[in-house]
Design an enzyme around this catalytic site. Structure first.
Site, PDB file in Angstrom:
ATOM      1  N   LYS A 174       0.857  -1.197   0.000  1.00  0.00           N
ATOM      2  CA  LYS A 174       0.000   0.000   0.000  1.00  0.00           C
ATOM      3  C   LYS A 174       0.887   1.239   0.000  1.00  0.00           C
ATOM      4  O   LYS A 174       1.491   1.600   1.005  1.00  0.00           O
ATOM      5  CB  LYS A 174      -0.925   0.055   1.221  1.00  0.00           C
ATOM      6  N   GLU A 185       9.605   0.956  10.821  1.00  0.00           N
ATOM      7  CA  GLU A 185      10.630   1.977  10.539  1.00  0.00           C
ATOM      8  C   GLU A 185       9.937   3.309  10.720  1.00  0.00           C
ATOM      9  O   GLU A 185       9.170   3.730   9.847  1.00  0.00           O
ATOM     10  CB  GLU A 185      11.104   1.882   9.082  1.00  0.00           C
ATOM     11  N   CYS A 192      13.443  10.676   7.119  1.00  0.00           N
ATOM     12  CA  CYS A 192      13.287  10.173   8.492  1.00  0.00           C
ATOM     13  C   CYS A 192      14.548  10.372   9.312  1.00  0.00           C
ATOM     14  O   CYS A 192      14.489  10.636  10.497  1.00  0.00           O
ATOM     15  CB  CYS A 192      12.909   8.701   8.452  1.00  0.00           C
ATOM     16  N   GLU A 196       9.553  15.778  15.435  1.00  0.00           N
ATOM     17  CA  GLU A 196       9.921  15.597  14.035  1.00  0.00           C
ATOM     18  C   GLU A 196       9.111  16.577  13.185  1.00  0.00           C
ATOM     19  O   GLU A 196       7.889  16.479  13.113  1.00  0.00           O
ATOM     20  CB  GLU A 196       9.617  14.165  13.604  1.00  0.00           C
TER      21      GLU A 196
HETATM   22  P1  NAD Z   1       2.283   8.271   8.024  1.00  0.00           P
HETATM   23  O1  NAD Z   1       2.573   7.487   9.242  1.00  0.00           O
HETATM   24  O2  NAD Z   1       1.233   9.298   8.072  1.00  0.00           O
HETATM   25  O3  NAD Z   1       1.872   7.286   6.822  1.00  0.00           O
HETATM   26  C1  NAD Z   1       2.659   6.197   6.456  1.00  0.00           C
HETATM   27  C2  NAD Z   1       1.767   5.162   5.810  1.00  0.00           C
HETATM   28  O4  NAD Z   1       0.800   4.736   6.768  1.00  0.00           O
HETATM   29  C3  NAD Z   1       0.975   5.681   4.608  1.00  0.00           C
HETATM   30  O5  NAD Z   1       0.868   4.672   3.632  1.00  0.00           O
HETATM   31  C4  NAD Z   1      -0.394   5.970   5.207  1.00  0.00           C
HETATM   32  O6  NAD Z   1      -1.442   5.877   4.271  1.00  0.00           O
HETATM   33  C5  NAD Z   1      -0.514   4.874   6.247  1.00  0.00           C
HETATM   34  N1  NAD Z   1      -1.427   5.227   7.332  1.00  0.00           N
HETATM   35  C6  NAD Z   1      -1.769   6.468   7.760  1.00  0.00           C
HETATM   36  N2  NAD Z   1      -2.696   6.384   8.748  1.00  0.00           N
HETATM   37  C7  NAD Z   1      -2.937   5.058   8.943  1.00  0.00           C
HETATM   38  C8  NAD Z   1      -3.784   4.336   9.818  1.00  0.00           C
HETATM   39  N3  NAD Z   1      -4.585   4.961  10.701  1.00  0.00           N
HETATM   40  N4  NAD Z   1      -3.778   2.993   9.765  1.00  0.00           N
HETATM   41  C9  NAD Z   1      -2.972   2.350   8.871  1.00  0.00           C
HETATM   42  N5  NAD Z   1      -2.170   2.976   8.004  1.00  0.00           N
HETATM   43  C10 NAD Z   1      -2.136   4.323   8.043  1.00  0.00           C
HETATM   44  O7  NAD Z   1       3.692   8.859   7.569  1.00  0.00           O
HETATM   45  P2  NAD Z   1       3.988   9.778   6.297  1.00  0.00           P
HETATM   46  O8  NAD Z   1       3.491  11.144   6.606  1.00  0.00           O
HETATM   47  O9  NAD Z   1       3.527   9.117   5.053  1.00  0.00           O
HETATM   48  O10 NAD Z   1       5.588   9.762   6.286  1.00  0.00           O
HETATM   49  C11 NAD Z   1       6.329  10.504   7.141  1.00  0.00           C
HETATM   50  C12 NAD Z   1       6.815   9.676   8.319  1.00  0.00           C
HETATM   51  O11 NAD Z   1       7.493   8.517   7.840  1.00  0.00           O
HETATM   52  C13 NAD Z   1       7.815  10.406   9.148  1.00  0.00           C
HETATM   53  O12 NAD Z   1       7.526  10.218  10.516  1.00  0.00           O
HETATM   54  C14 NAD Z   1       9.141   9.746   8.802  1.00  0.00           C
HETATM   55  O13 NAD Z   1      10.114   9.808   9.796  1.00  0.00           O
HETATM   56  C15 NAD Z   1       8.706   8.351   8.549  1.00  0.00           C
HETATM   57  N6  NAD Z   1       9.695   7.638   7.716  1.00  0.00           N
HETATM   58  C16 NAD Z   1      10.521   6.734   8.324  1.00  0.00           C
HETATM   59  C17 NAD Z   1      11.505   6.072   7.591  1.00  0.00           C
HETATM   60  C18 NAD Z   1      12.419   5.085   8.255  1.00  0.00           C
HETATM   61  O14 NAD Z   1      13.037   4.312   7.537  1.00  0.00           O
HETATM   62  N7  NAD Z   1      12.531   5.063   9.554  1.00  0.00           N
HETATM   63  C19 NAD Z   1      11.629   6.322   6.220  1.00  0.00           C
HETATM   64  C20 NAD Z   1      10.776   7.249   5.625  1.00  0.00           C
HETATM   65  C21 NAD Z   1       9.806   7.900   6.393  1.00  0.00           C
END
Ligand code: NAD
Length: 496
Positions: free
Chosen positions: A191, A267, A302, A400
């Protein structure tokens, strides 16, 4: 000069077409509800296409086809060498389509196309290649039991894997999950983030050409709270690999406990410290790399090194060099190959980042705001912004932000620096700049983070594990260790 000029990218863009349907069982299809969501280019507000919006019913369908593909053995029972060959073909196909992938990610989430073509797409293809090459070199074990017993410890695939990923490196994040999950023989339901589904759907098209059997690789675009939640809650999914925020990562732990205790790998977020010591001889390089660490990819990284801890004796000099270096990271049109950063991913996210900045102006000293790029259609461009936070305890230095914002935090001694660096709920990455070998080793040992880059910024390779400690999550992406997430150990014990 980049690979293409601005005009050439604009011409390529005119020719590009988008996959906008879900990919289930080897076919592109509408969601059962036939609902769609809009895919918008955040750098100019242009509507790119409407994409299938999947819900629980589509997840159910995808789990069924993934399960029967897994049980048929058409992928899971192939020899590792054969899976390797097909994944290597997929890696080559990604590179054959490099311009298209670069454009898709740039248009979808606003990052510079030049970064996509020079870093993201080759990076994704390279990780897929390395992972594929590794899978037929991993050996099983025989335990040293007593005579007339043979205890074989095998790694077996888990079955159906869900992968839920963010928007900041759309193709790379997809590959980081799919490469090891597929190499080890699982079926996968990917997804992509709702902000950036287009490159995952292009990958689906190429998976057929690479010979990945129907039902083994599925892509379900949709919203997190609907499609993501349905994946997290489904009893027929054996494991979810998630990359995203800590807040949503915690939800996946909840989904697992409320459903089938599926394995969850997380992650999550970060607030990485960059420690600059007096002993650093080349402060100019340290400052340039600090600017890259904080502002590359609009700061939407991240592991962005957004907390810059500087020893007091060199604070003034470093700050000057860092502000100068930040001027190399000004926002511009993502399709202009000279732009170092693009727009943030959405109006909503840009508002969140600006709120952080405006609130921080009341708490800490604003040192620098870079010049703005104006595109009258949108307000998604945010220039590099630098604060000085004397104790590192303010919100801007703790939370963050996920935008081009850095705090400079002065410190007195090694111990002081280590204490500030570890004073966070996160533990993803850190950098240390020191030409004193003992200091570099000592500080690297004491800072609690998954990767410490010494005299380097965000060092990363397919060969080294990536992932955090504390609330940055657990389970490593990349390297041979990534196979651990998608396999279980099975003992077969023969007495003779
Ligand atoms: P997010 O947590 O909002 O979304 C990530 C994914 O989760 C998306 O596909 C989203 O549709 C899904 N999601 C959102 N709400 C959900 C729910 N209630 N239930 C299930 N799935 C849900 O994060 P984002 O805004 O897309 O990305 C930014 C975040 O990702 C930052 O916190 C960043 O640090 C993190 N990130 C971490 C890494 C790593 O390797 N540690 C790499 C890239 C990004």
């Amino acid at each position: 000069m980049g690979k293409h000029s601005n005009k050439e990218w604009l011409d390529l863009k005119k020719k590009i077409s988008f996959h906008d349907k879900a990919f289930i069982g080897g076919k592109f299809c509408n969601s059962v509800s036939e609902n769609t969501f809009e895919c918008i280019n955040p750098s100019n507000g242009e509507m790119l296409t409407n994409v299938a919006n999947c819900d629980d019913t589509d997840v159910e369908r995808a789990v069924n086809v993934s399960r029967s593909a897994f049980e048929s053995g058409k992928w899971s029972d192939l020899s590792p060498s054969e899976r390797k060959n097909r994944l290597l073909k997929l890696s080559r196909l990604i590179m054959d389509n490099i311009d298209e992938f670069a454009l898709l990610d740039s248009l979808d989430m606003g990052k510079p196309v030049e970064d996509c073509v020079s870093i993201d797409v080759p990076g994704a293809a390279g990780i897929l290649q390395w992972t594929a090459e590794s899978i037929d070199k991993v050996l099983d074990e025989i335990s040293p039991t007593e005579k007339r017993n043979l205890a074989i410890v095998k790694r077996v695939p888990l079955g159906v894997v869900g992968a839920v990923i963010p928007w900041n490196f759309p193709l790379d994040m997809a590959i980081w999950k799919c490469a090891p999950a597929l190499a080890t023989g699982n079926s996968i339901i990917l997804k992509p983030a709702e902000q950036s589904p287009l490159s995952a759907l292009k990958l689906a098209e190429l998976s057929i050409e690479a010979g990945i059997p129907d039902g083994v690789f599925n892509v379900l675009p949709g919203y997190g709270h609907i499609t993501g939640k349905a994946i997290g809650m489904h009893n027929g999914i054996d494991c979810v690999a998630f990359t995203g925020s800590t807040e949503i990562g915690k939800k996946f732990l909840e989904y697992s406990s409320l459903s089938n205790m599926k394995q969850i790998w997380l992650e999550c977020g970060g607030k990485s410290p960059n420690l600059i010591f007096n002993s650093c001889k080349n402060l100019k390089v340290a400052a340039e790399m600090a600017a890259q660490g904080a502002f590359f990819n609009q700061g939407e990284v991240c592991s962005a090194n957004s907390r810059i801890l500087v020893q007091k004796e060199i604070l003034q000099e470093f700050t000057k060099l860092f502000v100068n270096a930040s001027n190399n990271w000004l926002p511009g049109d993502p399709l202009n190959p000279n732009s170092k950063i693009g727009s943030l991913v959405s109006e909503e996210h840009a508002t969140k980042v600006r709120d952080f900045i405006n609130n921080a102006k009341n708490d800490v000293e604003l040192i620098h705001e870079g010049s703005q790029f104006n595109n009258s259609n949108v307000s998604t461009f945010v220039p590099p912004t630098i604060f000085k936070d004397i104790n590192g305890k303010n919100k801007i230095s703790k939370d963050e932000v996920f935008g081009p914002v850095a705090s400079i935090i002065p410190f007195d001694s090694q111990e002081d620096a280590i204490k500030i660096a570890n004073d966070t709920v996160y533990g993803l990455a850190a950098s240390v700049w020191s030409d004193d070998l003992s200091e570099a080793h000592y500080v690297s040992d004491k800072v609690h983070a998954g990767t410490i880059s010494v005299n380097a910024m965000d060092a990363l390779s397919p060969m080294t594990p990536f992932g955090g400690f504390k609330q940055s999550g657990f389970g490593k992406d990349l390297s041979i260790h990534s196979f651990d997430k998608y396999t279980g150990l099975k003992t077969v014990w023969i007495k003779y």
